[in-house]
Structure formats: structure tokens, C-alpha cells
Scaffold this motif. Structure first.
Motif, PDB file in Angstrom:
ATOM      1  N   GLY A   9       0.948  -1.310   0.187  1.00 64.31           N
ATOM      2  CA  GLY A   9       0.071   0.023  -0.071  1.00 64.31           C
ATOM      3  C   GLY A   9       0.875   1.278  -0.073  1.00 64.31           C
ATOM      4  N   TYR A  10       0.911   1.990  -1.126  1.00 60.57           N
ATOM      5  CA  TYR A  10       2.231   2.718  -1.419  1.00 60.57           C
ATOM      6  C   TYR A  10       1.687   4.141  -1.857  1.00 60.57           C
ATOM      7  CZ  TYR A  10       6.953   4.078  -1.475  1.00 60.57           C
ATOM      8  OH  TYR A  10       8.275   4.543  -1.176  1.00 60.57           O
ATOM      9  N   PRO A  11       0.574   5.001  -1.725  1.00 58.75           N
ATOM     10  CA  PRO A  11      -0.665   4.334  -0.836  1.00 58.75           C
ATOM     11  C   PRO A  11      -1.669   3.750  -1.621  1.00 58.75           C
ATOM     12  CG  PRO A  11      -0.785   6.954  -1.536  1.00 58.75           C
ATOM     13  CD  PRO A  11       0.449   6.282  -1.928  1.00 58.75           C
ATOM     14  N   THR A  12      -1.332   3.566  -3.163  1.00 65.50           N
ATOM     15  CA  THR A  12      -2.107   2.805  -3.763  1.00 65.50           C
ATOM     16  C   THR A  12      -1.881   1.285  -3.326  1.00 65.50           C
ATOM     17  OG1 THR A  12      -1.858   4.234  -5.712  1.00 65.50           O
ATOM     18  CG2 THR A  12      -2.508   2.061  -6.382  1.00 65.50           C
ATOM     19  N   ASN A  13      -3.143   0.644  -3.553  1.00 62.86           N
ATOM     20  CA  ASN A  13      -3.118  -0.952  -3.526  1.00 62.86           C
ATOM     21  C   ASN A  13      -2.380  -1.425  -4.578  1.00 62.86           C
ATOM     22  OD1 ASN A  13      -5.050  -1.121  -0.909  1.00 62.86           O
ATOM     23  ND2 ASN A  13      -6.267  -0.028  -2.422  1.00 62.86           N
ATOM     24  N   ILE A  14      -1.096  -2.087  -4.382  1.00 64.40           N
ATOM     25  CA  ILE A  14      -0.647  -2.773  -5.334  1.00 64.40           C
ATOM     26  C   ILE A  14      -0.298  -4.184  -4.850  1.00 64.40           C
ATOM     27  CG2 ILE A  14       1.646  -2.655  -6.781  1.00 64.40           C
ATOM     28  CD1 ILE A  14       2.141  -0.027  -5.520  1.00 64.40           C
ATOM     29  N   LEU A  15      -0.843  -5.196  -5.827  1.00 66.05           N
ATOM     30  CA  LEU A  15      -0.884  -6.390  -5.750  1.00 66.05           C
ATOM     31  C   LEU A  15       0.359  -7.091  -6.786  1.00 66.05           C
ATOM     32  CD1 LEU A  15      -1.613  -9.050  -4.270  1.00 66.05           C
ATOM     33  CD2 LEU A  15      -3.731  -9.277  -5.767  1.00 66.05           C
ATOM     34  N   LEU A  16       1.106  -8.066  -6.370  1.00 69.63           N
ATOM     35  CA  LEU A  16       2.126  -8.561  -7.544  1.00 69.63           C
ATOM     36  C   LEU A  16       1.846  -9.954  -7.156  1.00 69.63           C
ATOM     37  CD1 LEU A  16       4.582  -8.460  -9.451  1.00 69.63           C
ATOM     38  CD2 LEU A  16       6.121  -8.513  -7.115  1.00 69.63           C
ATOM     39  N   ALA A  17       1.353 -10.692  -8.189  1.00 67.04           N
ATOM     40  CA  ALA A  17       1.191 -12.081  -8.114  1.00 67.04           C
ATOM     41  C   ALA A  17       0.852 -12.534  -9.289  1.00 67.04           C
ATOM     42  CB  ALA A  17       0.415 -12.422  -7.001  1.00 67.04           C
ATOM     43  N   SER A  18       1.205 -14.022  -9.796  1.00 66.95           N
ATOM     44  CA  SER A  18       0.636 -14.426 -10.901  1.00 66.95           C
ATOM     45  C   SER A  18      -0.676 -14.765 -10.866  1.00 66.95           C
ATOM     46  CB  SER A  18       1.547 -15.920 -11.288  1.00 66.95           C
ATOM     47  OG  SER A  18       2.820 -15.845 -11.318  1.00 66.95           O
ATOM     48  N   GLY A  19      -1.497 -14.439 -11.743  1.00 59.76           N
ATOM     49  CA  GLY A  19      -3.082 -14.550 -11.733  1.00 59.76           C
ATOM     50  C   GLY A  19      -3.777 -13.677 -11.267  1.00 59.76           C
ATOM     51  N   CYS A  20      -3.129 -12.455 -10.660  1.00 60.67           N
ATOM     52  CA  CYS A  20      -3.885 -11.576  -9.724  1.00 60.67           C
ATOM     53  C   CYS A  20      -4.880 -10.596 -10.542  1.00 60.67           C
ATOM     54  CB  CYS A  20      -2.977 -10.708  -8.900  1.00 60.67           C
ATOM     55  SG  CYS A  20      -1.936  -9.563  -9.931  1.00 60.67           S
ATOM     56  N   SER A  21      -4.650 -10.557 -12.037  1.00 58.60           N
ATOM     57  CA  SER A  21      -5.440  -9.813 -12.688  1.00 58.60           C
ATOM     58  C   SER A  21      -7.083 -10.297 -12.659  1.00 58.60           C
ATOM     59  CB  SER A  21      -5.174  -9.976 -14.506  1.00 58.60           C
ATOM     60  OG  SER A  21      -4.978 -11.082 -14.601  1.00 58.60           O
TER      61      SER A  21
END
Length: 399
Positions: A9-21
Motif C-alpha cells: 500500500g504505497y498508498p495505492t493498493n498494489i498486488l504483485l502475483a501470478s494470476g492476480c488480474s
């Protein structure tokens, strides 16, 4: 937690992961929205995985609608068209899927959806003059953006700016608003696996230019400067691997991370590479990443006298043979060769005929030229452009 799975959270929510789309539906729900519009470009829409992804999204939103009337260099007019499409469909949010073109267009659509005049009101130079801090921006109630980048280069996924072409003037304009920062960014390396090597190289070099220009900007912003240094290190580590083995998820994740970091880094400013690339891309339609990749060493050499301290730091962090500017320049030229980036703008079908116009427009692009490492005038930018067309780096004399 592996380097391929992370939440920030930076401050946007950021998700890094295979398949997270596939979690875009979840994040629309977290934003309290029920009628998202998918904004993408025709090239992404035609990819095999796109239909699979949108089928997954339709499980949550059966009436999901897609807008893809976007060119490689999206325009203000396209943003207005998309905004009308957004309003007519009674949409309440946007899922942007694609590279910088789709993401920038989505931001333009979000801004114009509330008021078509916002595209002029929040043009970068005007906005900076009227709203010196984020708290000064008037509330616009923009629809939330869920962003899924499919290239690792532009950094648009984590910036609050968009670059759009003014088709009448043949120039690119930067629009900005505090509310254009994405609600959520989903960094899914699976979607970048099929990116061809040439696009991997061009977008990756785009991210590198963002970091290097931010590092060399004369503004005081030590947080962004630190991010720029780490971003360059990540690119040096991951870009060659992503280029040679597009299925390497660790390299793809590393490049998605470095690209997103670049948007944070360039809050410190960009520079002469972008000042030149923006008008050239607007007038001739040349790929932005390719322009940046070709122009980088020419602009760095012009700036040499102003950036020796930064180059010394960078050479140490990258553990290069040699020290300072010469070591960094040698590394950049070697990286470009390994990525099959041409050495001259002539390879991109550009000629010296436009040199004076390019020089004038580069100075006028104050969103980039004002934070170049040192002030350059139109004649100096034109000289850099001519040298880059010829492919003669030795013709650039440090100013």
C-alpha cells in the motif's frame, strides 16, 4: 513470501502475483462499484488471454463492456469519445488493461467523464500553477481506476499523469489530477509472458529512462532518488533475462516492479530524453519506448557536466567496470546492443528535416525540459536530435 507475490500500500493498493488480474472484480467491489468499463487497445483485445480474463470478470459483472478505440499514441479526442461511451453506458469505474496507451487513455476518459473541459483545465503546466500541492486540487469525483499493466515500462499504472496527443497541434500534452492515482494496480506477470522480445526491450528501456532521468533531475527529492537507484538495479538484473526468456516469471515480475517504481521516481522530474521523445512521437507516431531507448545516450552525453556525481553513484551500485560517466555510458550502450535497440533515429524512419521543430517543441515541453539536468535551448536540442538521426554519439559535445 516469494518475490513473485507481494502486496504493497504505497498508498495505492498494489498486488504483485501470478494470476492476480482476475481479482479486478474483487477490487471493484472494494471500491463500491458495480458497472466497470474495461478500457484496452485493439492489440491487447486480440490476445488469447484477454478473452479468458474478461470471461472471468464477467462472472462478477455479466454485462461487462469493453472500449478499445485507442491508438498507440492515444489522443485527447479519443479520451473524449471514451468519456461519452462511459457516460452513455452509465458506468461507475474503469478497469484499464494494457500498456501505457490504454492506461493513459483510461485516465483521460476518467477525467473527461466528469467534465470534458477537465482535459484542458488540468493540463500539466496549468495545473501545477494553480494547484501546487495535491491537497489544492478541487474534488472531481473521478471514477476509480483498477489498472492491469501488460507491459513493464511506462509507469503510468502508478502515476497520476497521462500523456495524450493534441491532434490539431501534433504535440503531446500531459494531464494530471490528484484523483487519477489508481485505486488498485494488479501486477500480473502472466500477462507479460507473451510480450515479444522487441516490445520487452522498448518498454524496459522506457522504464530505465524514467529512472535515470529522475536520478539526474536537479530537484531535491531524496525519496524518489533512492527509488530510482533501486529501480535501475532491478532493470539491470531482470531486463536481459526477460528479453532472452520471456517465460521467466521472476524476470517479468522484477520488470513490472521496476516499471511501477519508475512512476514514483519520476515525481522528481524527467528530462531531455522525454522532452525530445514527446513531440517526435506525437508528430510521427514512433513508439515512445523506442525513441527513449535510442535518445538516452545522446542526451546523457549532452548533460555530462551536470551529472557526474549521479553517474559515480550509479556505477558503484551497478558494480560496473570503471567509474563515473564513462562506465555508465558503456553499460547503456552494451545493454542496448544486447536488446537489439538501433543506435540511430534514422532506423526509426526519422530525418534531420524536423530538427528545428523538434528543438522548439522540446523546450516547450516544460513537464520534461524544466527538470533536465541542465537547461538546454532549442538549438541544443536540435543538435542532439541531428546527432541521434545520424547515429553519431561523438557529435554530441557536453554543454
Amino acid at each position: 513470501m516469494s518475490e513473485q507475490t507481494a502486496y504493497w500500500g504505497y498508498p495505492t493498493n498494489i498486488l504483485l502475483a501470478s494470476g492476480c488480474s482476475a481479482e479486478a472484480v474483487t477490487w471493484c467491489g472494494k471500491a463500491g462499484r458495480k458497472r466497470p468499463l474495461v478500457v484496452t487497445d485493439p492489440g491487447v483485445r486480440a490476445l488469447p488471454w484477454f478473452e479468458k480474463l474478461t470471461t472471468t470478470l464477467r462472472a462478477g459483472y455479466p454485462d461487462l463492456v469493453i472500449f478499445s478505440e485507442i491508438h498507440a499514441n492515444p489522443s485527447l479526442d479519443e479520451a473524449r469519445t471514451g468519456a461519452k461511451f462511459f457516460r452513455d453506458g452509465d458506468h461507475d469505474s474503469i478497469i484499464a488493461i494494457g500498456g501505457g496507451s490504454a492506461i493513459d487513455a483510461a485516465k483521460g476518459i476518467a477525467l473527461a467523464s466528469q467534465n470534458p473541459d477537465y482535459l484542458e483545465q488540468f493540463e500539466w503546466s496549468q495545473a501545477m500553477a494553480q494547484y501546487p500541492t495535491l491537497a489544492d486540487y478541487p474534488k472531481a469525483d473521478l471514477p476509480p481506476l483498477i489498472v492491469i499493466p501488460t507491459t513493464a515500462g511506462t509507469g503510468s499504472e502508478l502515476s497520476r499523469e497521462a500523456v495524450l496527443v493534441d491532434s490539431d497541434l501534433h504535440i503531446k500534452k500531459v494531464i494530471t489530477h490528484a484523483e487519477l492515482l489508481a485505486f488498485c494496480v494488479l501486477l500480473d506477470p502472466d500477462l507479460t509472458v507473451g510480450l515479444p522480445p522487441c516490445l520487452t526491450a522498448m518498454t524496459g528501456m522506457d522504464a530505465l529512462v524514467h529512472h535515470i532521468e529522475a536520478l539526474c533531475s536537479p530537484l531535491f527529492h531524496p525519496m524518489s532518488e533512492g527509488i530510482a537507484l533501486e529501480g535501475i538495479r532491478l532493470i539491470a538484473r531482470h531486463l536481459p533475462k526477460a528479453f532472452t526468456d520471456g517465460s521467466n516469471l521472476t524476470a517479468r515480475s522484477g520488470m513490472l516492479t521496476a516499471s511501477a517504481m519508475a512512476a514514483v521516481a519520476f515525481q522528481k522530474g524527467l528530462g531531455g530524453v522525454h522532452a525530445l521523445a514527446h513531440p517526435i512521437g506525437a508528430r510521427f507516431g514512433t513508439h515512445h519506448g523506442l525513441l527513449n531507448a535510442i535518445l538516452l545516450p545522446y542526451v546523457l552525453r549532452a548533460n555530462r557536466n551536470a551529472i557526474e556525481p549521479q553517474m559515480n553513484r550509479l556505477a558503484r551500485i551497478l558494480d560496473l567496470d570503471g567509474t563515473g560517466f564513462d562506465a555508465v555510458e558503456s553499460w547503456i550502450l552494451s545493454l542496448r546492443r544486447n536488446l537489439h535497440v538501433p543506435h540511430d533515429l534514422h532506423a526509426a524512419s526519422l530525418t534531420e528535416d524536423a530538427a528545428e521543430w523538434v528543438g522548439q517543441q522540446a523546450v516547450a515541453d516544460i513537464s520534461s525540459s524544466e527538470t533536465n539536468a541542465l537547461p538546454l535551448n532549442a538549438e541544443q536540442y536540435a543538435a542532439i536530435y541531428r546527432a541521434a538521426v545520424r547515429g553519431r554519439l561523438e557529435d554530441v559535445t557536453p554543454f
